[in-house]
Structures are given as C-alpha cells and as structure tokens.
Motif scaffolding. Sequence first.
Motif, PDB file in Angstrom:
ATOM      1  N   PRO A 144      44.152  69.485  99.218  1.00 52.38           N
ATOM      2  CA  PRO A 144      44.839  70.522  99.988  1.00 52.38           C
ATOM      3  C   PRO A 144      45.207  70.050 101.400  1.00 52.38           C
ATOM      4  CG  PRO A 144      42.536  71.094  99.633  1.00 52.38           C
ATOM      5  CD  PRO A 144      42.806  69.896  98.814  1.00 52.38           C
ATOM      6  N   VAL A 145      44.529  69.018 101.905  1.00 51.25           N
ATOM      7  CA  VAL A 145      44.871  68.514 103.236  1.00 51.25           C
ATOM      8  C   VAL A 145      45.465  67.115 103.109  1.00 51.25           C
ATOM      9  CG1 VAL A 145      43.271  69.857 104.613  1.00 51.25           C
ATOM     10  CG2 VAL A 145      42.470  67.813 103.485  1.00 51.25           C
ATOM     11  N   LEU A 195      47.067  65.250 106.187  1.00 51.05           N
ATOM     12  CA  LEU A 195      46.175  64.821 107.270  1.00 51.05           C
ATOM     13  C   LEU A 195      45.299  63.669 106.810  1.00 51.05           C
ATOM     14  CD1 LEU A 195      45.310  68.393 108.328  1.00 51.05           C
ATOM     15  CD2 LEU A 195      46.566  66.753 109.669  1.00 51.05           C
ATOM     16  N   TYR A 196      44.976  63.675 105.523  1.00 50.61           N
ATOM     17  CA  TYR A 196      44.195  62.579 104.939  1.00 50.61           C
ATOM     18  C   TYR A 196      44.938  61.257 105.144  1.00 50.61           C
ATOM     19  CZ  TYR A 196      42.314  59.767 101.082  1.00 50.61           C
ATOM     20  OH  TYR A 196      41.797  58.764 100.326  1.00 50.61           O
ATOM     21  N   LEU A 205      47.119  60.509 107.513  1.00 50.21           N
ATOM     22  CA  LEU A 205      47.043  60.107 108.916  1.00 50.21           C
ATOM     23  C   LEU A 205      45.657  59.548 109.223  1.00 50.21           C
ATOM     24  CD1 LEU A 205      48.886  62.903 110.889  1.00 50.21           C
ATOM     25  CD2 LEU A 205      49.691  60.667 110.248  1.00 50.21           C
ATOM     26  N   ALA A 206      44.608  60.206 108.677  1.00 53.71           N
ATOM     27  CA  ALA A 206      43.245  59.774 108.976  1.00 53.71           C
ATOM     28  C   ALA A 206      42.996  58.367 108.447  1.00 53.71           C
ATOM     29  CB  ALA A 206      42.241  60.753 108.364  1.00 53.71           C
ATOM     30  N   PHE A 207      43.371  58.106 107.186  1.00 53.67           N
ATOM     31  CA  PHE A 207      43.074  56.789 106.634  1.00 53.67           C
ATOM     32  C   PHE A 207      44.029  55.734 107.153  1.00 53.67           C
ATOM     33  CE2 PHE A 207      40.150  59.018 104.105  1.00 53.67           C
ATOM     34  CZ  PHE A 207      39.187  58.084 103.817  1.00 53.67           C
ATOM     35  N   SER A 265      44.883  55.522 110.126  1.00 51.48           N
ATOM     36  CA  SER A 265      44.379  55.069 111.414  1.00 51.48           C
ATOM     37  C   SER A 265      43.150  54.183 111.260  1.00 51.48           C
ATOM     38  CB  SER A 265      44.049  56.267 112.294  1.00 51.48           C
ATOM     39  OG  SER A 265      43.075  57.057 111.665  1.00 51.48           O
ATOM     40  N   LEU A 266      42.576  54.118 110.044  1.00 49.80           N
ATOM     41  CA  LEU A 266      41.378  53.290 109.867  1.00 49.80           C
ATOM     42  C   LEU A 266      41.724  51.832 109.552  1.00 49.80           C
ATOM     43  CD1 LEU A 266      39.088  55.644 107.813  1.00 49.80           C
ATOM     44  CD2 LEU A 266      39.076  55.176 110.240  1.00 49.80           C
ATOM     45  N   ILE A 300      47.211  52.181 117.988  1.00 53.47           N
ATOM     46  CA  ILE A 300      46.948  53.478 118.611  1.00 53.47           C
ATOM     47  C   ILE A 300      48.221  54.017 119.236  1.00 53.47           C
ATOM     48  CG2 ILE A 300      45.737  54.588 120.513  1.00 53.47           C
ATOM     49  CD1 ILE A 300      43.350  52.990 119.880  1.00 53.47           C
ATOM     50  N   GLU A 338      50.618  55.183 116.427  1.00 50.16           N
ATOM     51  CA  GLU A 338      50.085  56.272 115.621  1.00 50.16           C
ATOM     52  C   GLU A 338      50.494  57.624 116.189  1.00 50.16           C
ATOM     53  OE1 GLU A 338      45.771  56.268 115.351  1.00 50.16           O
ATOM     54  OE2 GLU A 338      46.194  54.742 113.842  1.00 50.16           O
ATOM     55  N   VAL A 353      50.481  71.542 104.371  1.00 49.72           N
ATOM     56  CA  VAL A 353      50.007  70.172 104.541  1.00 49.72           C
ATOM     57  C   VAL A 353      49.699  69.513 103.203  1.00 49.72           C
ATOM     58  CG1 VAL A 353      49.099  70.344 106.872  1.00 49.72           C
ATOM     59  CG2 VAL A 353      47.684  71.017 104.969  1.00 49.72           C
ATOM     60  N   GLN A 362      37.403  70.911 104.447  1.00 44.34           N
ATOM     61  CA  GLN A 362      38.149  69.642 104.376  1.00 44.34           C
ATOM     62  C   GLN A 362      38.921  69.369 105.648  1.00 44.34           C
ATOM     63  OE1 GLN A 362      38.281  71.867 101.781  1.00 44.34           O
ATOM     64  NE2 GLN A 362      38.542  70.806  99.843  1.00 44.34           N
ATOM     65  N   VAL A 378      38.695  65.955 107.795  1.00 47.67           N
ATOM     66  CA  VAL A 378      39.800  65.035 108.031  1.00 47.67           C
ATOM     67  C   VAL A 378      40.029  64.844 109.523  1.00 47.67           C
ATOM     68  CG1 VAL A 378      42.255  64.773 107.765  1.00 47.67           C
ATOM     69  CG2 VAL A 378      40.908  65.417 105.830  1.00 47.67           C
ATOM     70  N   LEU A 400      37.595  62.373 110.923  1.00 42.46           N
ATOM     71  CA  LEU A 400      37.985  60.985 110.676  1.00 42.46           C
ATOM     72  C   LEU A 400      39.150  60.592 111.573  1.00 42.46           C
ATOM     73  CD1 LEU A 400      37.828  60.333 106.871  1.00 42.46           C
ATOM     74  CD2 LEU A 400      36.256  59.694 108.656  1.00 42.46           C
ATOM     75  N   LEU A 401      40.145  61.477 111.644  1.00 40.35           N
ATOM     76  CA  LEU A 401      41.376  61.158 112.359  1.00 40.35           C
ATOM     77  C   LEU A 401      41.100  60.942 113.838  1.00 40.35           C
ATOM     78  CD1 LEU A 401      44.428  60.985 112.119  1.00 40.35           C
ATOM     79  CD2 LEU A 401      44.554  63.411 112.508  1.00 40.35           C
ATOM     80  N   ALA A 433      36.823  58.692 114.163  1.00 36.94           N
ATOM     81  CA  ALA A 433      36.788  57.351 113.570  1.00 36.94           C
ATOM     82  C   ALA A 433      38.091  56.608 113.832  1.00 36.94           C
ATOM     83  CB  ALA A 433      36.520  57.457 112.074  1.00 36.94           C
ATOM     84  N   GLY A 434      39.227  57.325 113.762  1.00 36.51           N
ATOM     85  CA  GLY A 434      40.515  56.645 113.822  1.00 36.51           C
ATOM     86  C   GLY A 434      40.985  56.334 115.226  1.00 36.51           C
ATOM     87  N   ALA A 435      40.667  57.182 116.196  1.00 41.16           N
ATOM     88  CA  ALA A 435      41.212  56.960 117.533  1.00 41.16           C
ATOM     89  C   ALA A 435      40.130  56.593 118.535  1.00 41.16           C
ATOM     90  CB  ALA A 435      41.963  58.200 117.995  1.00 41.16           C
ATOM     91  N   VAL A 461      38.162  53.357 117.785  1.00 38.47           N
ATOM     92  CA  VAL A 461      39.006  52.171 117.956  1.00 38.47           C
ATOM     93  C   VAL A 461      39.128  51.850 119.438  1.00 38.47           C
ATOM     94  CG1 VAL A 461      41.294  51.223 117.592  1.00 38.47           C
ATOM     95  CG2 VAL A 461      40.269  52.607 115.836  1.00 38.47           C
ATOM     96  N   LEU A 483      44.063  76.202 104.178  1.00 39.90           N
ATOM     97  CA  LEU A 483      42.954  75.567 104.889  1.00 39.90           C
ATOM     98  C   LEU A 483      43.214  75.487 106.381  1.00 39.90           C
ATOM     99  CD1 LEU A 483      42.003  72.607 102.581  1.00 39.90           C
ATOM    100  CD2 LEU A 483      40.562  74.466 103.309  1.00 39.90           C
ATOM    101  N   VAL A 484      44.466  75.150 106.731  1.00 44.89           N
ATOM    102  CA  VAL A 484      44.779  74.959 108.141  1.00 44.89           C
ATOM    103  C   VAL A 484      44.939  76.296 108.828  1.00 44.89           C
ATOM    104  CG1 VAL A 484      46.351  73.842 109.722  1.00 44.89           C
ATOM    105  CG2 VAL A 484      45.888  72.811 107.519  1.00 44.89           C
TER     106      VAL A 484
END
Lengths: 387, 173
Positions: A116-117, A120-121, A123-125, A127-128, A157, A160, A177, B52, B56, B59-60, B63-65, B68, B135-136
């Motif tokens: 469902p997201v 955003l998933y 974007l999150a991964f 950035s990893l 960064i 992104e 989303v 969820q 997310v 993580l975004l 972990a992601g910003a 780093v 969800l959002v």
Amino acid sequence: MTFFLVSSIIKIIVVFTVIMVGVALLTLAERRICAWMQDRLGPNRVGPQGLFQPAADGLKNLLKEETLPAQADKVLFLLAPAMSFVPALLTFAVIPFATPLPTPWGDVDMVVANLPVGFLYILAFGSLGVYGIVLAGWASNNKYSLLGGLRASAQMISYEIAMGMSTVAVLLLAGNVTLSEVVARQAQSIWFVFPLSLAYFIFIVAAFAETNRLPFDLPEAEGELIAGYHTEYSAMKFSMFYIAEYSNMVTASALMTTLFFGGWDIPFTTWDNTPPWTVLKTVATLAAFCLKVSCFLFLYIWVRWTLPRFRYDQLMALGWKVMLPLALGYLTVIATALWILHAVLGWAYDTRFGLALFGLNVLLAIPLFFVLDRGHIVAGSMAGERA
Amino acid sequence: MSGTLVLFWAFAGLALASALGCITRRSPVASALWLVVTLFALAALFVLLDAQFIAVLQLLVYAGAIMVLFLFVIMLLNLGHPGPMDVKGPVGVGTAFLLGGVLLFQLWILRQAAPPASIQLPPGSVARLQQEQGLVGAIAQPLFDTYLIPFEITSLLLLAALVGAVVLAKRRL
C-alpha cells in the motif's frame, strides 16, 4: 495463504532470474552499442553476435584472483559490493509489470509485493543504495576510493531531494501512493509524462545522478580518481559493482515507465486494462512494459556514449541551485493548477484534464529551457543559421 | 506461537543486539552501521504494528538520509578509526551503572502500569480508518488539520536550527 506464499516465491525467483539475465545482456548491449556509435565492431566472437560474451566474462571474473588491500577493513570491504546491489533488486519488488494472470486458483497480481505504500518504499530503498558505494570507498583505505565514496554520498543526497520532489507531483495527480493505482490512473486517461512533463525532466536528470551514470559518474571518474570507490576491488567483487550499476539502471528505467509512461499500459486501447483478465493480456502488457523499459535502457547507454562528464562543482550547482528550486517551484505551480481544475472548474481527471496540464507544461518549458541553455545550444544553433 | 509473534521476537532481538553493537563498537563507522541495522529492525516492528507508512518514513529519513550524512561527516573528518578509551575512571563507570539502574527501574514501573483507557482504541478502528482514508491519509489528516499549528512551529524550529548551523559554521558567506 498457501497459494499466496507459493505464487510469491515463484514470482520472486522468476523476477530475480530475469533481472540477472537482463543485466548480463545489458552489459553486452552497452558494449555493442558503444562500439556501433564509435564505428567499430565490439565483442562479437563468443557465440552468435557475441551473445555468450557475458557468460565468458562472468566465468573469467569468478576464476580471477581476489585481492584484499593490506590496510582495508576486511568485513566492510567484503560486505560493500553486496550492499550496493541488494537495494537495487529490492526496489524492483513493488513495480507492477503486467495485468493480473488468471490461474485455476485465482488471479495473481503481476507484482512481487503490492504494498500500500509502494511508492515511498521505492524512495526509501533507493536512498539505501549509497551505503555500498560509501562503504566500499571507506573500507578500501585508499584516498582515491575515499574521495569516490564521499562524492557518491554527497551526490546521492543532493539529487534524491530533487527526485523526491519531482515525484510528489505524480502523487498529487494520482492521489495515491500505491503503484498499481498510479498505473491504473494512467491507463484510464493519459500517461503522466504529458501533464507532468517537467517533473519527468527533473526525474530523469536525477535518475542519471542516482545511478552514477555518465554524465554524472563522478564517484568513479577514472580521469581524476582512477576508478573511485572500486579502485581496490578485483574479480567477482568488482563485477558485483557492475551488476549493481546495471540493476540500478533497470530499476530506474522501470520506475520511469511506471510513473510517467503508463507502466504496462498499451496506448490507444482499453482492451488491456479491463477485466476479465486473460493470459494473452498478461503477455501483451508484459511485452509493452519490457519494450518501454528497454527504450529507457537504450537512452541510458546512448547518453553515456554521447555526453562528457560534468565537473564536480557543476554537478553540485546543478543539483542545489537548479534542480531543487525548479522542482519546488514546479510543485507549487502544479498543486495550484490541480486545485483550480479540480475545485474551481470542477473537472474530473480525464484526457481533457491531462491535455490542459500539458499545455501549462509547454508554456513553462519554453522559457525554462532558454534559461537552462544559457545561449549554448538553442540560441547557438539559431545564431549559426543566421550566419 | 503465531507467525507475527515469531517475527516480533526476531526483530526485537535484532534491534536490541544491534543497539548494543552501536554503543560498544570502538570504530565510529561500525557504530553508525549498527545504528542503521537498529533502524531497520525498528521499521520491521512498525510494519508488524500495521504502520507501514511510519516504517517507510523511518527508513527514508533516518536510514536513507540522516545516517548517510553521519557517515559522510565521519569520512570527511577522517574519524573512521577507533580512538582512545573514553570511559572516565571508576566515577564514570559508577555513574553509568547508577543511571542505567534508574532507567531499568523506570521501565519496570512502566511494565506494571496498564495504558490509560483514553488512549486505547476500540478493536478494528485502525483498520477501518486506513480503509476509509488510506495509509497516508490517516496520518496526514490529523497532522495538517488538528495539529497544523504545532507542526508549523516544529518546522520553524528546525529551520532556525538549520540557519544557526550555517551561521556558526560559515562566518563569512
């Protein structure tokens, strides 16, 4: 439940295999296309038209000696190549690649995980992915590697943010989303590349920077950094970085397809996006999706062998002084336009709505490209005609 | 034990173990990476709670910003190699144990207390809300509606901190 588990496992295995084989063929495609653009033959000895070249390269890389620099951080040095390519593969999990496949036990969604997201998933991964490169640079204990890693983290960064901002416009238009909803929205009316052309422009520039491809491959920049973050890597570990780069390209191309070019939608017909689902529809939409992704992959290769590399300060200036303000300003304009069309004029989203926004985009794009061009290409060619 | 419970214990254990790794490693880079693992495990726990969106975002953003950037600073200042021991003698160790004991005691008290009835939701209401608003939407609606003023004040505070950092770091722009 059992059916869900079994179908998910099959999907995971099939998608993984297809991407890996695709990546292998992509390395060959890159070398052949590059050769073609430079008027030479390229690798064509192993198998018909060099088709088995990737297998030969893979075998060679497996058999070569693995080196470990004396002062390197061992664990991280070994971990970094894996960390750079796992996020690229994970991202692909939420991308819908065809219409549901009917089976005797029920319809199977042609997406590994319909989150469902989903958006955003991604974007999150996305950035990893930078961790692998940064850690490779740091763990090698080599100043060129370190510089490559530093550049990678700063670059990722910076871009992104522009990437995220440009995709917010897509979410505004889709009102959701979930990626399957984004595709369904485009299938009903018009592909988002028309109502959101400038967002697509920002997205594609940011995607080139995020995948570290020319003209933005500053983290490896062999002219100044030898090979940047993978200077110290050899054999299969070196190869893993290449696999990561190409998987990132595949994922970025699939994203462009999904967000802006209708995903698996076949244009000019509604046959493919209405139930009842048939196997033929699944195959046809899958073919459409693959074709679109291949076009973007070709674009990646084409750009790589056409444009020279940016300077590092130019890259940063473009990211922070052009792309970010542009994305923010564009978001404001699009949100206002959507509000006017929805709330004031009371239009529902359909083709007319999309074309109105497309007109707005064209109006915005003309002055924008004149400013960005700074009298080099557009104005320059006009001056050439006058002379 | 149900599947959810197995996953909960696995990720809770991972979160604890990696948090321990984060505070015991000598090298800043290893510490930062263990913190990333902790953030991952926490995100997984959020997913198990049916949140969820928060998972997310965790993580975004973290972990992601943010992590780093941490790594970037560690590498830029070349702090990546373990420094000398920084535990300050028996007094420091004693204080640490004392404070740790107080924290454990607080957690133990908290474990005794039942959550107040006012923050307990009727069963199924979260699922219904997510069904209605997505969800959002379920998070965005209160955030930009009921809590708009606190939200804007928070963003102003962050902006002030940002401007302050730039002014302190770059005297001559």
